[in-house]
Scaffold this motif. Structure first.
Motif, short mmCIF file in Angstrom:
data_model
loop_
_atom_site.label_atom_id
_atom_site.label_comp_id
_atom_site.label_asym_id
_atom_site.label_seq_id
_atom_site.Cartn_x
_atom_site.Cartn_y
_atom_site.Cartn_z
N ARG A 79 0.83 -1.21 0.00
CA ARG A 79 0.00 0.00 0.00
C ARG A 79 0.87 1.26 0.00
O ARG A 79 0.60 2.21 -0.73
N GLN A 80 1.94 1.26 0.81
CA GLN A 80 2.85 2.41 0.83
C GLN A 80 3.44 2.65 -0.56
O GLN A 80 3.53 3.80 -1.03
N GLY A 81 3.86 1.59 -1.20
CA GLY A 81 4.43 1.72 -2.54
C GLY A 81 3.42 2.25 -3.55
O GLY A 81 3.75 3.09 -4.38
N ILE A 82 2.20 1.75 -3.44
CA ILE A 82 1.15 2.22 -4.35
C ILE A 82 0.88 3.71 -4.15
O ILE A 82 0.75 4.47 -5.11
N LEU A 83 0.80 4.13 -2.90
CA LEU A 83 0.55 5.55 -2.62
C LEU A 83 1.70 6.43 -3.10
O LEU A 83 1.47 7.51 -3.66
N ARG A 84 2.93 5.98 -2.89
CA ARG A 84 4.09 6.75 -3.38
C ARG A 84 4.05 6.87 -4.90
O ARG A 84 4.23 7.95 -5.46
N ARG A 85 3.78 5.78 -5.54
CA ARG A 85 3.73 5.78 -7.01
C ARG A 85 2.59 6.65 -7.52
O ARG A 85 2.74 7.40 -8.47
N SER A 86 1.46 6.57 -6.86
CA SER A 86 0.31 7.38 -7.26
C SER A 86 0.65 8.87 -7.14
O SER A 86 0.29 9.66 -8.01
N GLY A 87 1.35 9.23 -6.09
CA GLY A 87 1.76 10.63 -5.91
C GLY A 87 2.69 11.10 -6.99
O GLY A 87 2.59 12.21 -7.50
N ARG A 88 3.61 10.23 -7.39
CA ARG A 88 4.57 10.58 -8.46
C ARG A 88 3.87 10.71 -9.81
O ARG A 88 4.32 11.45 -10.68
N LEU A 89 2.78 9.99 -9.97
CA LEU A 89 2.07 10.02 -11.25
C LEU A 89 0.97 11.08 -11.26
O LEU A 89 0.15 11.12 -12.17
N GLY A 90 0.91 11.88 -10.20
CA GLY A 90 -0.11 12.94 -10.16
C GLY A 90 -1.44 12.48 -9.60
O GLY A 90 -2.46 13.08 -9.89
N GLY A 91 -1.42 11.42 -8.80
CA GLY A 91 -2.65 10.89 -8.25
C GLY A 91 -3.17 11.63 -7.05
O GLY A 91 -4.20 11.28 -6.50
N GLY A 92 -2.46 12.67 -6.60
CA GLY A 92 -2.95 13.51 -5.51
C GLY A 92 -2.56 13.06 -4.13
O GLY A 92 -2.92 13.69 -3.15
N HIS A 93 -1.84 11.96 -4.01
CA HIS A 93 -1.38 11.51 -2.70
C HIS A 93 0.06 11.92 -2.51
O HIS A 93 0.83 11.97 -3.45
#
Length: 66
Positions: A51-65
């Motif tokens: 989950r931490q990895g997913i959130l970090r990746r989402s943030g890098r891709l502009g996912g707002g996290h």
């Protein structure tokens, strides 16, 4: 086979691209092997770490996290 000059030129052109095609195929196979290895590692992670990895990746891709 009765080939005209144009046919022969096309055949030589096709043959000349063989090395380039093999190199592209080798690169693609390497990418696939890397992706499969990464999937295997990700499959072994526990849920919180994943989950931490997913959130970090989402943030890098502009996912707002963050």
């Amino acid at each position: 086979m009765h080939a005209n000059d144009s046919d022969i030129d096309r055949l030589f052109e096709a043959v000349s691209k063989e090395g380039e095609a093999l190199e592209a195929l080798e690169d693609a196979v390497t990418q696939l092997k890397t992706a499969h290895a990464a999937k295997a590692v990700l499959a072994r992670l526990d849920a919180p770490r994943l989950r931490q990895g997913i959130l970090r990746r989402s943030g890098r891709l502009g996912g707002g996290h963050p």
